[in-house]
Design an enzyme around this catalytic site. Structure first.
Site, mmCIF file in Angstrom:
data_model
loop_
_atom_site.group_PDB
_atom_site.id
_atom_site.type_symbol
_atom_site.label_atom_id
_atom_site.label_comp_id
_atom_site.label_asym_id
_atom_site.label_seq_id
_atom_site.Cartn_x
_atom_site.Cartn_y
_atom_site.Cartn_z
ATOM 1 N N GLY A 197 -44.489 23.146 62.590
ATOM 2 C CA GLY A 197 -45.733 22.452 62.876
ATOM 3 C C GLY A 197 -45.844 21.209 62.023
ATOM 4 O O GLY A 197 -44.831 20.667 61.546
ATOM 5 N N ASN A 210 -46.298 29.097 62.888
ATOM 6 C CA ASN A 210 -46.842 28.528 64.122
ATOM 7 C C ASN A 210 -46.052 28.997 65.339
ATOM 8 O O ASN A 210 -44.824 29.032 65.317
ATOM 9 C CB ASN A 210 -46.805 26.993 64.064
ATOM 10 C CG ASN A 210 -47.628 26.435 62.915
ATOM 11 O OD1 ASN A 210 -48.572 27.081 62.459
ATOM 12 N ND2 ASN A 210 -47.272 25.267 62.432
ATOM 13 N N GLU A 259 -51.556 29.962 64.872
ATOM 14 C CA GLU A 259 -51.124 29.701 63.499
ATOM 15 C C GLU A 259 -51.516 30.902 62.643
ATOM 16 O O GLU A 259 -52.699 31.231 62.560
ATOM 17 C CB GLU A 259 -51.786 28.446 62.945
ATOM 18 C CG GLU A 259 -51.419 27.172 63.690
ATOM 19 C CD GLU A 259 -52.100 25.961 63.084
ATOM 20 O OE1 GLU A 259 -51.404 24.950 62.880
ATOM 21 O OE2 GLU A 259 -53.323 26.016 62.825
ATOM 22 N N TYR A 270 -39.134 29.947 59.859
ATOM 23 C CA TYR A 270 -38.763 29.080 60.969
ATOM 24 C C TYR A 270 -37.600 29.664 61.757
ATOM 25 O O TYR A 270 -36.572 30.043 61.199
ATOM 26 C CB TYR A 270 -38.383 27.681 60.462
ATOM 27 C CG TYR A 270 -39.542 26.902 59.897
ATOM 28 C CD1 TYR A 270 -40.734 26.775 60.612
ATOM 29 C CD2 TYR A 270 -39.450 26.280 58.658
ATOM 30 C CE1 TYR A 270 -41.808 26.069 60.101
ATOM 31 C CE2 TYR A 270 -40.513 25.566 58.135
ATOM 32 C CZ TYR A 270 -41.695 25.470 58.862
ATOM 33 O OH TYR A 270 -42.746 24.764 58.347
#
Length: 312
Positions: A197, A210, A259, A270
């Site tokens: 994000g 996110n 989120e 990630y």
């Protein structure tokens, strides 16, 4: 669980299951009742337990301009079905060629010829074939003629009436995740890959994981107490947290996303797949006068979420 997507060139070992048939969006308690009956039929026949569903969801073909409506994407549905002990998942491609089949052609070509199902289990409102002209009774008649068994299951109801994906969507739209969970038999979960994000949360002291909610029915925008499962990698496990679902009005127009701030967590997620289960709706989206006011509210949100998740 094996997922069979090519029904034209099917491995002979993947034929012959006793299968529940339907869309299974949400894999709610009504769906589980159908699957349980298919399980009994599979055991009686000495056949694998299967589910026959359609991908994409038929509504995506017939109502292309409709708002996002799915409770689950295909991967999340497959995960839920696998947890129920399904051995064969037939994701029949839903395309114009399938839509053009008459009810008899659907029963003959798809159920009998291609999949060779030993038994099928459907809800009493099941419709199939061109113009949805085939009924559960038609399928029963075709099964008797073509050599596969059919069981028709009455609709499952709770104290508030019929359990359905539509009723679950309504509960989520209203910000009632506990009511949705009562119909689902599990918490409603948003499943997907953690994407990069703008990292504003990190700057505010609340780094978030996110996720896109594109194509999914959006729950009521706002902040939720959540439970989070990290499926893979060095941080695999379960966590408590708070999630904001919406368009982030504090920072301008954005596509809806989810989120999630994981309590007591340090690390990089990630690219990992996570599952965010909605427990309780805390408040709606707001635009604050300052970042300090936003941080103060986030502190309060997390404190309340911790209390809910710890004390019920």
């Amino acid at each position: 669980m094996r997922i069979i997507r090519d029904t034209l060139y099917i491995d002979p070992a993947d034929r012959g299951a006793a299968a529940a048939v339907g869309n299974f969006d949400g894999v709610h308690l009504g769906h589980r009742a159908v699957i349980d009956i298919a399980r009994a039929a599979a055991q009686a026949a000495g056949a694998p337990l299967g589910v026959m569903t359609f991908e994409p969801h038929p509504r995506q073909l017939f109502a292309r301009d409709a708002a996002p409506f799915r409770l689950m994407n295909a991967a999340a549905r497959a995960e839920a079905l696998g947890k129920l002990g399904v051995e064969k998942l037939y994701e029949v491609p839903f395309n114009p060629a399938l839509v053009a089949l008459t009810p008899r052609e659907f029963a003959q070509r798809i159920i009998h010829d291609r999949l060779g199902l030993a038994h099928v289990v459907v809800g009493q409102d099941f419709c199939f074939g061109k113009d949805r002209a085939g009924t559960a009774q038609d399928l029963t008649d075709f099964g008797a003629e073509m050599g596969f068994g059919v069981t028709v299951v009455p609709m499952v109801k709770n104290d508030d009436g019929r359990i359905s994906s539509t009723a679950i969507r309504t509960a989520l739209t209203d910000g009632r995740p506990r009511d949705a969970a009562a119909m689902l038999g599990h918490r409603h979960r948003i499943v997907g890959e953690v994407i990069r994000g703008d990292q504003r949360g990190r700057d505010l002291g609340y780094p978030t994981a996110n996720m896109s909610i594109a194509g999914l029915h959006p729950p009521k925008f706002g902040v939720y107490a959540v439970v989070v499962d990290v499926h893979e990698g060095p941080h695999a496990g379960s966590y408590h947290g708070a999630a904001s679902i919406g368009v982030r009005p504090m920072f301008g127009e954005n596509l809806p996303n989810c989120e999630t701030f994981l309590f007591d967590f340090k690390g990089d997620l990630y690219g990992a797949e996570i599952s965010v289960g909605l427990v309780e709706y805390l408040r709606g989206e707001e635009k604050f006068d300052s970042l300090d006011a936003l941080i103060t509210q986030m502190d309060a949100d997390c404190a309340r979420a911790r209390d809910i998740l710890t004390n019920g």
